[in-house]
Write a protein that holds these residues in place. Structure first.
Motif, PDB file in Angstrom:
ATOM      1  N   ILE A   1       4.314 -14.729  27.942  1.00  0.00           N
ATOM      2  CA  ILE A   1       4.324 -15.227  26.568  1.00  0.00           C
ATOM      3  C   ILE A   1       2.975 -14.902  25.932  1.00  0.00           C
ATOM      4  CG2 ILE A   1       4.445 -17.280  25.114  1.00  0.00           C
ATOM      5  CD1 ILE A   1       6.305 -18.502  27.199  1.00  0.00           C
ATOM      6  N   GLY A   2       3.029 -14.304  24.772  1.00  0.00           N
ATOM      7  CA  GLY A   2       1.816 -13.975  24.044  1.00  0.00           C
ATOM      8  C   GLY A   2       2.002 -14.302  22.574  1.00  0.00           C
ATOM      9  N   TYR A   3       1.061 -13.878  21.773  1.00  0.00           N
ATOM     10  CA  TYR A   3       1.117 -14.152  20.341  1.00  0.00           C
ATOM     11  C   TYR A   3       0.884 -12.870  19.566  1.00  0.00           C
ATOM     12  CZ  TYR A   3       0.990 -19.046  21.586  1.00  0.00           C
ATOM     13  OH  TYR A   3       1.288 -20.266  22.117  1.00  0.00           O
ATOM     14  N   SER A   4       1.513 -12.795  18.402  1.00  0.00           N
ATOM     15  CA  SER A   4       1.312 -11.630  17.554  1.00  0.00           C
ATOM     16  C   SER A   4      -0.080 -11.695  16.927  1.00  0.00           C
ATOM     17  CB  SER A   4       2.379 -11.576  16.464  1.00  0.00           C
ATOM     18  OG  SER A   4       2.264 -12.696  15.620  1.00  0.00           O
ATOM     19  N   THR A   5      -0.554 -10.567  16.476  1.00  0.00           N
ATOM     20  CA  THR A   5      -1.882 -10.474  15.884  1.00  0.00           C
ATOM     21  C   THR A   5      -1.892 -11.109  14.504  1.00  0.00           C
ATOM     22  OG1 THR A   5      -2.106  -8.371  17.036  1.00  0.00           O
ATOM     23  CG2 THR A   5      -3.721  -8.844  15.353  1.00  0.00           C
ATOM     24  N   ILE A   6      -2.983 -11.758  14.182  1.00  0.00           N
ATOM     25  CA  ILE A   6      -3.156 -12.335  12.855  1.00  0.00           C
ATOM     26  C   ILE A   6      -3.801 -11.278  11.967  1.00  0.00           C
ATOM     27  CG2 ILE A   6      -4.308 -14.125  11.522  1.00  0.00           C
ATOM     28  CD1 ILE A   6      -4.262 -15.864  14.019  1.00  0.00           C
ATOM     29  N   TYR A   7      -3.179 -10.999  10.823  1.00  0.00           N
ATOM     30  CA  TYR A   7      -3.689 -10.034   9.878  1.00  0.00           C
ATOM     31  C   TYR A   7      -4.083 -10.730   8.591  1.00  0.00           C
ATOM     32  CZ  TYR A   7      -1.520  -6.525  12.856  1.00  0.00           C
ATOM     33  OH  TYR A   7      -1.179  -5.740  13.911  1.00  0.00           O
ATOM     34  N   LYS A   8      -4.942 -10.092   7.822  1.00  0.00           N
ATOM     35  CA  LYS A   8      -5.310 -10.589   6.505  1.00  0.00           C
ATOM     36  C   LYS A   8      -4.762  -9.619   5.471  1.00  0.00           C
ATOM     37  CE  LYS A   8      -9.167 -12.597   4.073  1.00  0.00           C
ATOM     38  NZ  LYS A   8     -10.611 -12.912   4.165  1.00  0.00           N
ATOM     39  N   LYS A   9      -4.033 -10.149   4.511  1.00  0.00           N
ATOM     40  CA  LYS A   9      -3.499  -9.341   3.423  1.00  0.00           C
ATOM     41  C   LYS A   9      -4.270  -9.663   2.153  1.00  0.00           C
ATOM     42  CE  LYS A   9       1.262  -9.285   5.044  1.00  0.00           C
ATOM     43  NZ  LYS A   9       2.645  -9.610   4.681  1.00  0.00           N
ATOM     44  N   ALA A  10      -4.462  -8.656   1.330  1.00  0.00           N
ATOM     45  CA  ALA A  10      -5.112  -8.846   0.040  1.00  0.00           C
ATOM     46  C   ALA A  10      -4.183  -8.317  -1.037  1.00  0.00           C
ATOM     47  CB  ALA A  10      -6.437  -8.105  -0.013  1.00  0.00           C
ATOM     48  N   ILE A  11      -3.881  -9.154  -2.021  1.00  0.00           N
ATOM     49  CA  ILE A  11      -3.079  -8.743  -3.170  1.00  0.00           C
ATOM     50  C   ILE A  11      -4.036  -8.643  -4.348  1.00  0.00           C
ATOM     51  CG2 ILE A  11      -1.144  -9.324  -4.674  1.00  0.00           C
ATOM     52  CD1 ILE A  11      -0.060 -11.004  -2.318  1.00  0.00           C
ATOM     53  N   VAL A  12      -4.212  -7.426  -4.868  1.00  0.00           N
ATOM     54  CA  VAL A  12      -5.163  -7.205  -5.956  1.00  0.00           C
ATOM     55  C   VAL A  12      -4.406  -6.943  -7.240  1.00  0.00           C
ATOM     56  CG1 VAL A  12      -6.999  -6.380  -4.451  1.00  0.00           C
ATOM     57  CG2 VAL A  12      -5.406  -4.758  -5.386  1.00  0.00           C
ATOM     58  N   LYS A  13      -4.881  -7.548  -8.317  1.00  0.00           N
ATOM     59  CA  LYS A  13      -4.306  -7.324  -9.641  1.00  0.00           C
ATOM     60  C   LYS A  13      -5.272  -6.447 -10.410  1.00  0.00           C
ATOM     61  CE  LYS A  13      -2.700  -9.634 -13.790  1.00  0.00           C
ATOM     62  NZ  LYS A  13      -1.399  -9.079 -13.933  1.00  0.00           N
ATOM     63  N   LEU A  14      -4.753  -5.339 -10.899  1.00  0.00           N
ATOM     64  CA  LEU A  14      -5.584  -4.382 -11.619  1.00  0.00           C
ATOM     65  C   LEU A  14      -5.625  -4.718 -13.103  1.00  0.00           C
ATOM     66  CD1 LEU A  14      -4.420  -1.019 -10.044  1.00  0.00           C
ATOM     67  CD2 LEU A  14      -6.231  -2.532  -9.288  1.00  0.00           C
ATOM     68  N   ALA A  15      -6.687  -4.276 -13.749  1.00  0.00           N
ATOM     69  CA  ALA A  15      -6.811  -4.426 -15.190  1.00  0.00           C
ATOM     70  C   ALA A  15      -5.746  -3.558 -15.871  1.00  0.00           C
ATOM     71  CB  ALA A  15      -8.207  -4.011 -15.640  1.00  0.00           C
ATOM     72  N   PRO A  16      -5.385  -3.885 -17.107  1.00  0.00           N
ATOM     73  CA  PRO A  16      -4.398  -3.048 -17.814  1.00  0.00           C
ATOM     74  C   PRO A  16      -4.850  -1.588 -17.884  1.00  0.00           C
ATOM     75  CG  PRO A  16      -4.812  -5.068 -19.026  1.00  0.00           C
ATOM     76  CD  PRO A  16      -5.800  -5.027 -17.897  1.00  0.00           C
ATOM     77  N   ASN A  17      -3.885  -0.692 -17.861  1.00  0.00           N
ATOM     78  CA  ASN A  17      -4.102   0.759 -17.922  1.00  0.00           C
ATOM     79  C   ASN A  17      -4.780   1.318 -16.673  1.00  0.00           C
ATOM     80  OD1 ASN A  17      -2.952   0.782 -20.487  1.00  0.00           O
ATOM     81  ND2 ASN A  17      -4.926   0.323 -21.421  1.00  0.00           N
ATOM     82  N   ASN A  18      -4.791   0.588 -15.575  1.00  0.00           N
ATOM     83  CA  ASN A  18      -5.278   1.085 -14.291  1.00  0.00           C
ATOM     84  C   ASN A  18      -4.111   1.125 -13.328  1.00  0.00           C
ATOM     85  OD1 ASN A  18      -8.339   1.355 -14.180  1.00  0.00           O
ATOM     86  ND2 ASN A  18      -8.089  -0.636 -15.171  1.00  0.00           N
ATOM     87  N   THR A  19      -4.016   2.184 -12.538  1.00  0.00           N
ATOM     88  CA  THR A  19      -2.976   2.294 -11.519  1.00  0.00           C
ATOM     89  C   THR A  19      -3.553   2.921 -10.267  1.00  0.00           C
ATOM     90  OG1 THR A  19      -2.268   4.443 -12.329  1.00  0.00           O
ATOM     91  CG2 THR A  19      -1.061   2.537 -13.161  1.00  0.00           C
ATOM     92  N   ILE A  20      -2.895   2.679  -9.163  1.00  0.00           N
ATOM     93  CA  ILE A  20      -3.232   3.329  -7.890  1.00  0.00           C
ATOM     94  C   ILE A  20      -2.027   4.156  -7.501  1.00  0.00           C
ATOM     95  CG2 ILE A  20      -3.752   2.984  -5.462  1.00  0.00           C
ATOM     96  CD1 ILE A  20      -5.104   0.370  -6.208  1.00  0.00           C
ATOM     97  N   ASN A  21      -2.221   5.453  -7.328  1.00  0.00           N
ATOM     98  CA  ASN A  21      -1.135   6.344  -6.961  1.00  0.00           C
ATOM     99  C   ASN A  21      -1.034   6.376  -5.439  1.00  0.00           C
ATOM    100  OD1 ASN A  21       0.882   8.188  -6.912  1.00  0.00           O
ATOM    101  ND2 ASN A  21      -0.346   9.904  -7.615  1.00  0.00           N
ATOM    102  N   LEU A  22      -0.119   5.589  -4.887  1.00  0.00           N
ATOM    103  CA  LEU A  22       0.051   5.523  -3.445  1.00  0.00           C
ATOM    104  C   LEU A  22       0.908   6.665  -2.903  1.00  0.00           C
ATOM    105  CD1 LEU A  22       0.636   1.712  -2.909  1.00  0.00           C
ATOM    106  CD2 LEU A  22      -1.441   3.002  -2.542  1.00  0.00           C
ATOM    107  N   PHE A  23       1.717   7.257  -3.744  1.00  0.00           N
ATOM    108  CA  PHE A  23       2.604   8.350  -3.325  1.00  0.00           C
ATOM    109  C   PHE A  23       2.172   9.607  -4.034  1.00  0.00           C
ATOM    110  CE2 PHE A  23       5.006   4.357  -3.646  1.00  0.00           C
ATOM    111  CZ  PHE A  23       5.241   4.156  -2.309  1.00  0.00           C
ATOM    112  N   ARG A  24       1.569  10.518  -3.294  1.00  0.00           N
ATOM    113  CA  ARG A  24       1.099  11.770  -3.891  1.00  0.00           C
ATOM    114  C   ARG A  24       2.251  12.759  -4.009  1.00  0.00           C
ATOM    115  NH1 ARG A  24      -4.685  13.285  -3.472  1.00  0.00           N
ATOM    116  NH2 ARG A  24      -5.704  11.318  -3.061  1.00  0.00           N
ATOM    117  N   ASP A  25       2.253  13.452  -5.120  1.00  0.00           N
ATOM    118  CA  ASP A  25       3.242  14.527  -5.296  1.00  0.00           C
ATOM    119  C   ASP A  25       2.739  15.764  -4.581  1.00  0.00           C
ATOM    120  OD1 ASP A  25       4.762  12.883  -6.907  1.00  0.00           O
ATOM    121  OD2 ASP A  25       3.723  13.480  -8.727  1.00  0.00           O
ATOM    122  N   VAL A  26       3.568  16.307  -3.699  1.00  0.00           N
ATOM    123  CA  VAL A  26       3.149  17.464  -2.916  1.00  0.00           C
ATOM    124  C   VAL A  26       3.709  18.719  -3.512  1.00  0.00           C
ATOM    125  CG1 VAL A  26       3.200  18.518  -0.642  1.00  0.00           C
ATOM    126  CG2 VAL A  26       3.025  16.054  -0.866  1.00  0.00           C
TER     127      VAL A  26
END
Length: 101
Positions: free
Chosen positions: A76-101
Protein backbone atom coordinates in the motif's frame (compact mmCIF):
# COMPACT_ATOMS: atom_id res chain seq x y z
CA UNK A 1 12.57 44.91 -12.88
CA UNK A 2 12.71 41.16 -12.18
CA UNK A 3 15.99 39.42 -11.46
CA UNK A 4 16.57 37.33 -14.60
CA UNK A 5 19.16 35.05 -12.94
CA UNK A 6 16.56 34.16 -10.31
CA UNK A 7 13.99 33.44 -13.03
CA UNK A 8 16.38 31.27 -15.01
CA UNK A 9 17.27 29.24 -11.93
CA UNK A 10 13.58 28.53 -11.15
CA UNK A 11 12.32 28.04 -14.71
CA UNK A 12 12.26 24.23 -14.37
CA UNK A 13 9.79 24.51 -11.48
CA UNK A 14 6.98 25.12 -14.00
CA UNK A 15 6.54 21.50 -15.06
CA UNK A 16 3.94 21.53 -17.85
CA UNK A 17 0.50 22.87 -18.76
CA UNK A 18 -2.49 20.72 -17.87
CA UNK A 19 -4.79 20.23 -20.84
CA UNK A 20 -7.84 18.24 -19.83
CA UNK A 21 -11.45 18.74 -20.77
CA UNK A 22 -12.09 20.71 -17.60
CA UNK A 23 -9.01 22.92 -17.90
CA UNK A 24 -9.61 23.47 -21.63
CA UNK A 25 -13.06 24.84 -20.83
CA UNK A 26 -11.30 27.62 -18.89
CA UNK A 27 -9.46 28.81 -22.03
CA UNK A 28 -12.53 30.87 -23.02
CA UNK A 29 -12.34 32.84 -19.76
CA UNK A 30 -8.59 33.39 -20.36
CA UNK A 31 -7.47 30.98 -17.60
CA UNK A 32 -4.70 28.41 -17.98
CA UNK A 33 -3.67 25.56 -15.66
CA UNK A 34 -0.08 24.52 -14.98
CA UNK A 35 1.54 21.84 -12.86
CA UNK A 36 4.20 23.54 -10.73
CA UNK A 37 6.65 22.63 -8.01
CA UNK A 38 5.27 22.62 -4.46
CA UNK A 39 7.93 25.08 -3.27
CA UNK A 40 6.73 27.96 -5.48
CA UNK A 41 4.46 30.65 -4.09
CA UNK A 42 1.93 32.70 -6.07
CA UNK A 43 4.20 35.66 -6.76
CA UNK A 44 6.99 33.41 -8.06
CA UNK A 45 4.52 31.53 -10.28
CA UNK A 46 3.28 34.83 -11.68
CA UNK A 47 6.82 36.07 -12.43
CA UNK A 48 7.88 32.80 -14.06
CA UNK A 49 4.85 32.43 -16.33
CA UNK A 50 5.02 36.09 -17.34
CA UNK A 51 8.70 35.57 -18.17
CA UNK A 52 8.17 32.29 -20.07
CA UNK A 53 5.17 33.25 -22.19
CA UNK A 54 5.52 37.07 -22.34
CA UNK A 55 2.00 37.72 -21.00
CA UNK A 56 0.46 39.80 -18.21
CA UNK A 57 -1.22 37.87 -15.36
CA UNK A 58 -3.96 39.41 -13.23
CA UNK A 59 -4.63 36.54 -10.80
CA UNK A 60 -3.06 33.27 -9.62
CA UNK A 61 -4.94 30.51 -7.79
CA UNK A 62 -3.10 27.47 -6.44
CA UNK A 63 -4.17 24.13 -5.03
CA UNK A 64 -2.51 20.98 -3.76
CA UNK A 65 -3.97 17.73 -5.00
CA UNK A 66 -5.01 15.29 -2.31
CA UNK A 67 -2.91 12.19 -1.82
CA UNK A 68 -4.79 9.00 -2.54
CA UNK A 69 -4.11 5.52 -1.30
CA UNK A 70 -2.84 3.18 -4.02
CA UNK A 71 -2.50 -0.56 -3.75
CA UNK A 72 -0.33 -2.96 -5.71
CA UNK A 73 -0.87 -6.49 -4.46
CA UNK A 74 -0.19 -6.49 -0.73
CA UNK A 75 1.79 -3.22 -0.86
CA UNK A 76 0.00 0.00 0.00
CA UNK A 77 1.37 3.37 -0.99
CA UNK A 78 0.16 6.86 -1.75
CA UNK A 79 -0.04 8.89 -4.92
CA UNK A 80 2.19 11.93 -5.31
CA UNK A 81 0.92 15.30 -4.17
CA UNK A 82 1.09 17.90 -6.94
CA UNK A 83 0.55 21.65 -6.93
CA UNK A 84 -1.61 23.15 -9.65
CA UNK A 85 -1.67 26.81 -10.57
CA UNK A 86 -4.59 28.39 -12.41
CA UNK A 87 -3.53 31.73 -13.88
CA UNK A 88 -5.88 34.36 -15.25
CA UNK A 89 -4.41 36.48 -18.00
CA UNK A 90 -5.09 40.14 -18.64
CA UNK A 91 -7.44 40.92 -21.55
CA UNK A 92 -5.92 40.55 -25.03
CA UNK A 93 -3.25 38.12 -23.75
CA UNK A 94 -3.19 34.46 -24.77
CA UNK A 95 -0.89 31.48 -24.44
CA UNK A 96 -0.64 29.33 -27.55
CA UNK A 97 -0.36 25.81 -26.14
CA UNK A 98 -0.91 24.10 -29.51
CA UNK A 99 1.60 25.12 -32.15
CA UNK A 100 0.64 24.92 -35.78
CA UNK A 101 3.16 22.75 -37.58
Amino acid sequence: MPDYNFLRSKIDFIKYPIVTEKSASLFDSNKYTFLVDKRLNKSEIQLLIEFLFNVKITKVNTLLTAKKQKRLGKYIGYSTIYKKAIVKLAPNNTINLFRDV
